[in-house]
Design a protein around this motif. Structure first.
Motif, mmCIF file in Angstrom:
data_model
loop_
_atom_site.group_PDB
_atom_site.id
_atom_site.type_symbol
_atom_site.label_atom_id
_atom_site.label_comp_id
_atom_site.label_asym_id
_atom_site.label_seq_id
_atom_site.Cartn_x
_atom_site.Cartn_y
_atom_site.Cartn_z
ATOM 1 N N TYR A 1 0.492 -1.357 0.169
ATOM 2 C CA TYR A 1 0.000 0.239 0.640
ATOM 3 C C TYR A 1 1.138 1.408 -0.261
ATOM 4 O O TYR A 1 1.950 1.180 0.194
ATOM 5 C CB TYR A 1 -0.868 0.031 1.304
ATOM 6 N N ASN B 1 0.962 4.075 2.027
ATOM 7 C CA ASN B 1 1.702 3.740 3.326
ATOM 8 C C ASN B 1 3.150 3.167 3.131
ATOM 9 O O ASN B 1 3.377 3.356 4.700
ATOM 10 C CB ASN B 1 1.339 4.225 4.370
ATOM 11 N N ASP C 1 -8.001 -4.983 -2.926
ATOM 12 C CA ASP C 1 -8.876 -5.113 -2.570
ATOM 13 C C ASP C 1 -8.391 -5.506 -1.081
ATOM 14 O O ASP C 1 -8.367 -7.443 -1.467
ATOM 15 C CB ASP C 1 -9.812 -5.370 -2.964
ATOM 16 N N LYS D 1 -9.159 -6.642 2.676
ATOM 17 C CA LYS D 1 -10.892 -6.501 4.176
ATOM 18 C C LYS D 1 -10.006 -7.346 5.125
ATOM 19 O O LYS D 1 -9.141 -7.973 5.414
ATOM 20 C CB LYS D 1 -11.411 -7.252 3.542
ATOM 21 N N TYR E 1 -11.823 -2.835 8.804
ATOM 22 C CA TYR E 1 -10.946 -2.114 7.832
ATOM 23 C C TYR E 1 -10.189 -3.190 6.399
ATOM 24 O O TYR E 1 -10.847 -3.464 6.316
ATOM 25 C CB TYR E 1 -9.043 -1.799 8.855
ATOM 26 N N ARG E 2 -10.355 -1.847 5.112
ATOM 27 C CA ARG E 2 -10.219 -1.640 4.049
ATOM 28 C C ARG E 2 -9.200 -1.012 3.697
ATOM 29 O O ARG E 2 -9.170 0.345 3.612
ATOM 30 C CB ARG E 2 -12.082 -1.968 3.485
ATOM 31 N N LYS E 3 -9.043 -1.794 2.118
ATOM 32 C CA LYS E 3 -8.116 -0.725 2.090
ATOM 33 C C LYS E 3 -7.934 -1.352 0.752
ATOM 34 O O LYS E 3 -7.505 -2.575 -0.454
ATOM 35 C CB LYS E 3 -6.542 -0.896 2.462
ATOM 36 N N ASN E 4 -7.782 0.010 -0.347
ATOM 37 C CA ASN E 4 -8.732 -0.422 -2.071
ATOM 38 C C ASN E 4 -7.828 0.290 -2.732
ATOM 39 O O ASN E 4 -6.911 1.143 -2.682
ATOM 40 C CB ASN E 4 -9.627 -0.129 -2.274
ATOM 41 N N ASN E 5 -6.565 -0.007 -4.249
ATOM 42 C CA ASN E 5 -5.861 0.102 -4.223
ATOM 43 C C ASN E 5 -5.947 0.131 -6.155
ATOM 44 O O ASN E 5 -6.185 -1.575 -6.695
ATOM 45 C CB ASN E 5 -4.606 -0.407 -4.128
#
Length: 202
Positions: free
Chosen positions: A58, A60, A139, A141, A150-154
């Protein structure tokens, strides 16, 4: 592990068997309009997905590991149009990785647009190359039961290239093997897919 190779062997046998039963009895009319049929075609591929890294990255610099138990058998479903024996264009949907480890779930999928160049060898065999772009969605989750904590999408547009070969069962039905590479950037690592599939031209 030998599992991906064994799966690919069985997939190859199954695809060739299905194609043989679906094949037409007529030979290609290559004396009239080229070696193969032209026009709209559809196809499907299954294969082994090999990420360049064992992590999902990701922006960060946080990352989530792809567990060793993750399903790395991906698929691609596509439609295209062949203008002649040499040039074609196609659109596809790529299902790349579906990984779960405990309460964490990682999905990698995308859509692609590719130009295809074919080098006919004879009425049965041809080689090809593809180039274009894939819009890939990554994606991640973290769940607690059915609740997303928590969810992170790229999402990224990745340059994509492929090489392969086809066996033309008839002028309309072909079995093909393909190596596809998506060039990673900005948070999504490079991905290589080794696949076998079948294609039908209407």
């Amino acid at each position: 592990t030998k599992t991906p190779l064994i799966v690919l062997v069985f997939l190859s046998i199954a695809i060739m068997t299905i194609s043989a039963f679906a094949a037409e009895s007529t030979k290609p009319n290559y004396a009239v309009d080229g070696l193969y049929e032209h026009g709209i075609y559809v196809g499907g591929q299954f294969g082994y997905v090999e990420p360049n890294n064992d992590k999902i990255h990701y922006f960060n610099d946080n990352s989530a590991f792809i567990p060793s138990s993750a399903s790395k058998i991906g698929s691609r479903w596509y439609a295209g149009y062949s203008y002649n024996d040499f040039y074609a264009a196609e659109l596809g949907y790529d299902r790349l990785i579906n990984a779960s480890s405990g309460d964490s779930h990682t999905y990698l999928s995308g859509f692609d647009a590719l130009a295809k160049f074919t080098l006919p060898i004879n009425i049965y065999f041809s080689a090809f190359g593809k180039a274009g772009f894939a819009y890939v969605d990554q994606d991640f989750k973290n769940m607690s039961g059915s609740t997303t904590i928590y969810r992170k999408n790229n999402t990224r547009l990745l340059a994509t290239g492929a090489i392969g070969g086809s066996f033309h069962v008839t002028s309309r039905v072909e079995v093909l093997g393909t190596i596809t590479h998506m060039f990673g950037r900005a948070g999504i690592d490079s991905i290589t897919v080794y696949s076998l599939g079948a294609q039908y031209t209407f």
